[in-house]
Motif scaffolding. Sequence first.
Motif, mmCIF file in Angstrom:
data_model
loop_
_atom_site.group_PDB
_atom_site.id
_atom_site.type_symbol
_atom_site.label_atom_id
_atom_site.label_comp_id
_atom_site.label_asym_id
_atom_site.label_seq_id
_atom_site.Cartn_x
_atom_site.Cartn_y
_atom_site.Cartn_z
ATOM 1 N N UNK A 145 0.813 -1.381 0.124
ATOM 2 C CA UNK A 145 -0.176 -0.043 -0.016
ATOM 3 C C UNK A 145 0.899 1.319 -0.122
ATOM 4 N N UNK A 146 2.231 1.226 0.652
ATOM 5 C CA UNK A 146 2.943 2.294 0.741
ATOM 6 C C UNK A 146 3.124 2.957 -0.774
ATOM 7 N N UNK A 147 3.474 2.144 -1.628
ATOM 8 C CA UNK A 147 3.997 2.606 -3.032
ATOM 9 C C UNK A 147 2.686 3.016 -3.876
ATOM 10 N N UNK A 148 1.606 2.329 -3.576
ATOM 11 C CA UNK A 148 0.242 2.631 -4.113
ATOM 12 C C UNK A 148 -0.191 4.063 -3.881
ATOM 13 N N UNK A 149 -0.027 4.310 -2.561
ATOM 14 C CA UNK A 149 -0.380 5.710 -1.944
ATOM 15 C C UNK A 149 0.403 6.877 -2.598
ATOM 16 N N UNK A 151 2.854 6.672 -5.138
ATOM 17 C CA UNK A 151 3.306 6.708 -6.633
ATOM 18 C C UNK A 151 1.956 6.146 -7.526
ATOM 19 N N UNK A 152 1.121 5.480 -7.019
ATOM 20 C CA UNK A 152 -0.122 4.940 -7.851
ATOM 21 C C UNK A 152 0.446 3.844 -8.654
ATOM 22 N N UNK A 153 1.192 3.042 -8.075
ATOM 23 C CA UNK A 153 1.698 1.792 -8.969
ATOM 24 C C UNK A 153 2.082 0.780 -7.782
ATOM 25 N N UNK A 172 -4.742 3.479 -11.223
ATOM 26 C CA UNK A 172 -5.515 4.779 -11.438
ATOM 27 C C UNK A 172 -5.620 5.810 -10.147
ATOM 28 N N UNK A 173 -5.129 7.102 -10.275
ATOM 29 C CA UNK A 173 -5.116 7.694 -9.024
ATOM 30 C C UNK A 173 -6.491 7.743 -8.458
ATOM 31 N N UNK A 174 -6.092 7.392 -6.900
ATOM 32 C CA UNK A 174 -7.466 7.048 -6.178
ATOM 33 C C UNK A 174 -7.288 7.691 -4.682
ATOM 34 N N UNK A 175 -8.215 7.695 -4.232
ATOM 35 C CA UNK A 175 -8.219 8.347 -2.836
ATOM 36 C C UNK A 175 -8.409 7.198 -1.540
ATOM 37 N N UNK A 176 -7.604 6.953 -0.778
ATOM 38 C CA UNK A 176 -7.764 5.929 0.276
ATOM 39 C C UNK A 176 -8.166 6.560 1.366
ATOM 40 N N UNK A 191 0.904 5.890 8.602
ATOM 41 C CA UNK A 191 0.478 7.048 9.173
ATOM 42 C C UNK A 191 0.803 8.188 8.365
ATOM 43 N N UNK A 192 2.036 8.325 8.079
ATOM 44 C CA UNK A 192 2.904 9.516 7.524
ATOM 45 C C UNK A 192 2.373 9.738 5.760
ATOM 46 N N UNK A 193 1.662 8.509 5.280
ATOM 47 C CA UNK A 193 1.210 8.842 3.902
ATOM 48 C C UNK A 193 -0.151 9.324 3.869
ATOM 49 N N UNK A 194 -0.856 9.682 4.907
ATOM 50 C CA UNK A 194 -2.058 10.210 4.745
ATOM 51 C C UNK A 194 -2.125 11.514 4.701
ATOM 52 N N UNK A 195 -2.612 12.302 3.807
ATOM 53 C CA UNK A 195 -2.529 13.771 3.499
ATOM 54 C C UNK A 195 -3.525 14.460 4.583
ATOM 55 N N UNK A 196 -4.690 13.907 5.283
ATOM 56 C CA UNK A 196 -5.351 14.623 6.180
ATOM 57 C C UNK A 196 -5.875 13.553 7.198
ATOM 58 N N UNK A 197 -5.607 13.890 8.564
ATOM 59 C CA UNK A 197 -5.812 12.885 9.675
ATOM 60 C C UNK A 197 -7.225 13.750 10.072
ATOM 61 N N UNK A 198 -8.085 12.915 10.812
ATOM 62 C CA UNK A 198 -9.192 13.384 11.448
ATOM 63 C C UNK A 198 -9.567 12.913 12.797
ATOM 64 N N UNK A 199 -9.524 13.336 13.703
ATOM 65 C CA UNK A 199 -10.071 12.397 15.005
ATOM 66 C C UNK A 199 -11.506 12.682 15.384
#
Length: 359
Positions: A145-149, A151-153, A172-176, A191-199
Amino acid sequence: MGDVEKTEFNLPPDTTRGMGRPDGSSVDPSVQPTDRDIETNLRPKSLDEFIGQPKVRNQLDLVLTSARNRGTAPDHVLLSGPPGLGKTTMAMIIAQEMGTSLRMTSGPALERAGDLAAMLSNLMEGDVLFIDEIHRMARPAEEMLYMAMEDFRIDVIVGKGPGATSIPLEIAPFTLVGATTRSGMLTGPLRDRFGFTAQMEYYSAEDLTRVVTRAARIMDVPIDAEAAAEIASRSRGTPRIANRLLRRVRDFAEVTSNGHIDLGATKEALVVFDVDELGLDRLDRAVLSALIKGHGGGPVGVGTLALAVGEEPSTVEEVCEPYLVRAGMVARTGRGRVATVTAWRHLGLQPPDTAPGLF
């Protein structure tokens, strides 16, 4: 590839159609929706409909609006918080707001990297992939999942041993959108690969009253304001519990009266279903009773408490204890669990001088 637990949702703008035929017309006018159908209909379909979580809604609205203006997929989103606060609903709303499809799975279902590869390779551009309990995903799938998030590959390994080769596969570019009830169990790289974190936070009584009132309106159940507030006050700050209690009170009112939910019917129904004025159920009170009456208020280990009430230690620790601690009835110490003054008085007992919170 193994079987992957997944569901695709193409969310329609209008979910008020009838039941039965594919075109939405009803086969039988006497058919009534099940609780599962009702639960689906109670979910908000947009950020404007979503009640509570104002900070998360405002932040997410900025993220989604900016992505729509750019014509790109939003950053990956991590939603953390206790169960029942709307993480799955928020993932559905993200897909709805972006006008894309939602694909759902769970962390435990992704046991192998191949399971995740099968899902990622079928995503269309802009799709939202929702992984519930993402902290329980297997390590090989997480590393893919790291590379998919980023580089989208993904790299698919073909063959075994010295002859194995790695084949790069563009996705394809997606949103996890990941949901977790235990953010501390997430690895740092994920955790660091998420662009937005909500509690997600527990709801106030006022917001839960609005949740109950809205749900009653959708269910076409007449309810008094005092009854809605009473249900909200016993819902542990959780919309899922509020909706469940509303359905049970509705059942009671339909059987014992004309179906109108007033304050008296609400209190009687919640007595029948073993939910007291603080939202404690039978198991919660059994734990408090074992702690106070059986062990003098503690300290007691969670294993001993579980044995006393006939449950697994994990059930006591994960189901009962979080709310009892938050309600100020149980204190966790290095030697075990201790009942506070509030717990003693809730059971109608006189607390000893050594009880926490007496002074």
